[in-house]
Design a protein around this motif. Sequence first.
Motif, PDB file in Angstrom:
ATOM      1  N   THR A 105      40.978  49.471  39.917  1.00 10.42           N
ATOM      2  CA  THR A 105      40.091  50.617  39.793  1.00 10.42           C
ATOM      3  C   THR A 105      39.528  50.855  41.173  1.00 10.42           C
ATOM      4  O   THR A 105      39.007  49.930  41.801  1.00 10.42           O
ATOM      5  CB  THR A 105      38.948  50.342  38.793  1.00 10.42           C
ATOM      6  N   TYR A 106      39.684  52.081  41.660  1.00  7.42           N
ATOM      7  CA  TYR A 106      39.153  52.432  42.971  1.00  7.42           C
ATOM      8  C   TYR A 106      38.109  53.516  42.803  1.00  7.42           C
ATOM      9  O   TYR A 106      38.401  54.594  42.298  1.00  7.42           O
ATOM     10  CB  TYR A 106      40.255  52.903  43.917  1.00  7.42           C
ATOM     11  N   ASP A 107      36.884  53.214  43.202  1.00  9.38           N
ATOM     12  CA  ASP A 107      35.791  54.185  43.186  1.00  9.38           C
ATOM     13  C   ASP A 107      35.739  54.803  44.575  1.00  9.38           C
ATOM     14  O   ASP A 107      35.173  54.224  45.511  1.00  9.38           O
ATOM     15  CB  ASP A 107      34.475  53.477  42.848  1.00  9.38           C
ATOM     16  N   ALA A 108      36.366  55.966  44.726  1.00 13.19           N
ATOM     17  CA  ALA A 108      36.465  56.609  46.042  1.00 13.19           C
ATOM     18  C   ALA A 108      35.103  57.026  46.578  1.00 13.19           C
ATOM     19  O   ALA A 108      34.899  57.035  47.793  1.00 13.19           O
ATOM     20  CB  ALA A 108      37.390  57.820  45.961  1.00 13.19           C
ATOM     21  N   GLU A 109      34.180  57.353  45.696  1.00 14.14           N
ATOM     22  CA  GLU A 109      32.845  57.763  46.139  1.00 14.14           C
ATOM     23  C   GLU A 109      32.076  56.589  46.739  1.00 14.14           C
ATOM     24  O   GLU A 109      31.469  56.710  47.806  1.00 14.14           O
ATOM     25  CB  GLU A 109      32.064  58.346  44.963  1.00 14.14           C
ATOM     26  N   ASP A 110      32.113  55.448  46.065  1.00 12.21           N
ATOM     27  CA  ASP A 110      31.436  54.248  46.575  1.00 12.21           C
ATOM     28  C   ASP A 110      32.312  53.436  47.523  1.00 12.21           C
ATOM     29  O   ASP A 110      31.837  52.473  48.129  1.00 12.21           O
ATOM     30  CB  ASP A 110      30.998  53.342  45.411  1.00 12.21           C
ATOM     31  N   ARG A 111      33.593  53.811  47.597  1.00  8.95           N
ATOM     32  CA  ARG A 111      34.569  53.119  48.446  1.00  8.95           C
ATOM     33  C   ARG A 111      34.619  51.626  48.143  1.00  8.95           C
ATOM     34  O   ARG A 111      34.496  50.781  49.024  1.00  8.95           O
ATOM     35  CB  ARG A 111      34.296  53.393  49.921  1.00  8.95           C
ATOM     36  N   ARG A 112      34.837  51.329  46.835  1.00  7.38           N
ATOM     37  CA  ARG A 112      34.975  49.954  46.366  1.00  7.38           C
ATOM     38  C   ARG A 112      36.142  49.895  45.403  1.00  7.38           C
ATOM     39  O   ARG A 112      36.439  50.861  44.712  1.00  7.38           O
ATOM     40  CB  ARG A 112      33.714  49.492  45.616  1.00  7.38           C
ATOM     41  N   ALA A 113      36.788  48.731  45.356  1.00  3.67           N
ATOM     42  CA  ALA A 113      37.937  48.548  44.466  1.00  3.67           C
ATOM     43  C   ALA A 113      37.855  47.185  43.797  1.00  3.67           C
ATOM     44  O   ALA A 113      37.257  46.249  44.335  1.00  3.67           O
ATOM     45  CB  ALA A 113      39.238  48.667  45.252  1.00  3.67           C
ATOM     46  N   VAL A 114      38.469  47.094  42.610  1.00  5.08           N
ATOM     47  CA  VAL A 114      38.535  45.845  41.870  1.00  5.08           C
ATOM     48  C   VAL A 114      39.872  45.801  41.126  1.00  5.08           C
ATOM     49  O   VAL A 114      40.401  46.835  40.715  1.00  5.08           O
ATOM     50  CB  VAL A 114      37.350  45.711  40.874  1.00  5.08           C
ATOM     51  N   CYS A 115      40.417  44.617  40.973  1.00  2.00           N
ATOM     52  CA  CYS A 115      41.654  44.431  40.221  1.00  2.00           C
ATOM     53  C   CYS A 115      41.352  44.551  38.729  1.00  2.00           C
ATOM     54  O   CYS A 115      40.417  43.944  38.225  1.00  2.00           O
ATOM     55  CB  CYS A 115      42.252  43.057  40.528  1.00  2.00           C
ATOM     56  N   THR A 116      42.157  45.336  38.020  1.00  2.08           N
ATOM     57  CA  THR A 116      41.942  45.532  36.589  1.00  2.08           C
ATOM     58  C   THR A 116      43.209  45.306  35.771  1.00  2.08           C
ATOM     59  O   THR A 116      43.217  45.542  34.577  1.00  2.08           O
ATOM     60  CB  THR A 116      41.430  46.965  36.301  1.00  2.08           C
ATOM     61  N   VAL A 117      44.277  44.851  36.408  1.00  4.64           N
ATOM     62  CA  VAL A 117      45.537  44.689  35.694  1.00  4.64           C
ATOM     63  C   VAL A 117      45.397  43.580  34.649  1.00  4.64           C
ATOM     64  O   VAL A 117      44.813  42.536  34.917  1.00  4.64           O
ATOM     65  CB  VAL A 117      46.703  44.413  36.665  1.00  4.64           C
ATOM     66  N   GLU A 118      45.902  43.861  33.468  1.00  7.33           N
ATOM     67  CA  GLU A 118      45.872  42.859  32.403  1.00  7.33           C
ATOM     68  C   GLU A 118      47.247  42.251  32.190  1.00  7.33           C
ATOM     69  O   GLU A 118      47.374  41.163  31.681  1.00  7.33           O
ATOM     70  CB  GLU A 118      45.371  43.495  31.107  1.00  7.33           C
ATOM     71  N   ASN A 119      48.282  42.959  32.602  1.00  9.40           N
ATOM     72  CA  ASN A 119      49.654  42.497  32.430  1.00  9.40           C
ATOM     73  C   ASN A 119      50.023  41.596  33.598  1.00  9.40           C
ATOM     74  O   ASN A 119      50.037  42.027  34.743  1.00  9.40           O
ATOM     75  CB  ASN A 119      50.591  43.707  32.367  1.00  9.40           C
ATOM     76  N   ASP A 120      50.344  40.359  33.321  1.00 11.55           N
ATOM     77  CA  ASP A 120      50.644  39.405  34.383  1.00 11.55           C
ATOM     78  C   ASP A 120      52.012  39.638  35.027  1.00 11.55           C
ATOM     79  O   ASP A 120      52.327  39.043  36.041  1.00 11.55           O
ATOM     80  CB  ASP A 120      50.543  37.973  33.848  1.00 11.55           C
ATOM     81  N   THR A 121      52.828  40.520  34.460  1.00 11.15           N
ATOM     82  CA  THR A 121      54.128  40.819  35.049  1.00 11.15           C
ATOM     83  C   THR A 121      53.964  41.315  36.476  1.00 11.15           C
ATOM     84  O   THR A 121      54.716  40.956  37.369  1.00 11.15           O
ATOM     85  CB  THR A 121      54.878  41.878  34.214  1.00 11.15           C
ATOM     86  N   PHE A 122      52.965  42.145  36.696  1.00  6.95           N
ATOM     87  CA  PHE A 122      52.715  42.698  38.024  1.00  6.95           C
ATOM     88  C   PHE A 122      52.391  41.584  39.012  1.00  6.95           C
ATOM     89  O   PHE A 122      52.929  41.552  40.115  1.00  6.95           O
ATOM     90  CB  PHE A 122      51.572  43.714  37.948  1.00  6.95           C
ATOM     91  N   GLY A 123      51.530  40.661  38.629  1.00  9.32           N
ATOM     92  CA  GLY A 123      51.170  39.541  39.498  1.00  9.32           C
ATOM     93  C   GLY A 123      52.355  38.645  39.789  1.00  9.32           C
ATOM     94  O   GLY A 123      52.543  38.201  40.932  1.00  9.32           O
TER      95      GLY A 123
END
Length: 134
Positions: A105-123
């Motif tokens: 999730t990227y909050d462009a206004e606050d310029r902050r990001a956090v990982c939100t992926v729940e599917n471990d396939t990506f990792g």
Amino acid sequence: MGQDTQGTERTATRTMQDGRRRTGRPSNESDDLSRLFDVLAHPHRRAAFAVLRNGGWLSLDALARAVLARRDVTAAGDDRPPLATVRLQLHHTHLPKLDAAGVITYDAEDRRAVCTVENDTFGRLLDDVAFEEA
């Protein structure tokens, strides 16, 4: 692979368990895998996701420094992009693409990001790519 009757889209031919052949569009699983490969195609996105998956919310500045540091480890020579360039690329291209893919999730206004992926396939895919790059 063939083309549909209008010749506009590729289709896949599969052999079913009973031996019959079925032609159709690729499954959602194939689409998901293609999306993951596309998201991981750029080294800045791989580095950003790797950094974000190890923690909570990160500011764009901190993430840009971390991405640049990770890229320096794997990049040869002194042709690394300056911090301001990495920050702009993350803000305008890479973080929105990771966000659209649903892995951060990227909050462009606050310029902050956090990982939100729940599917471990990506990792796991990221780990495999990192192993190949090392």
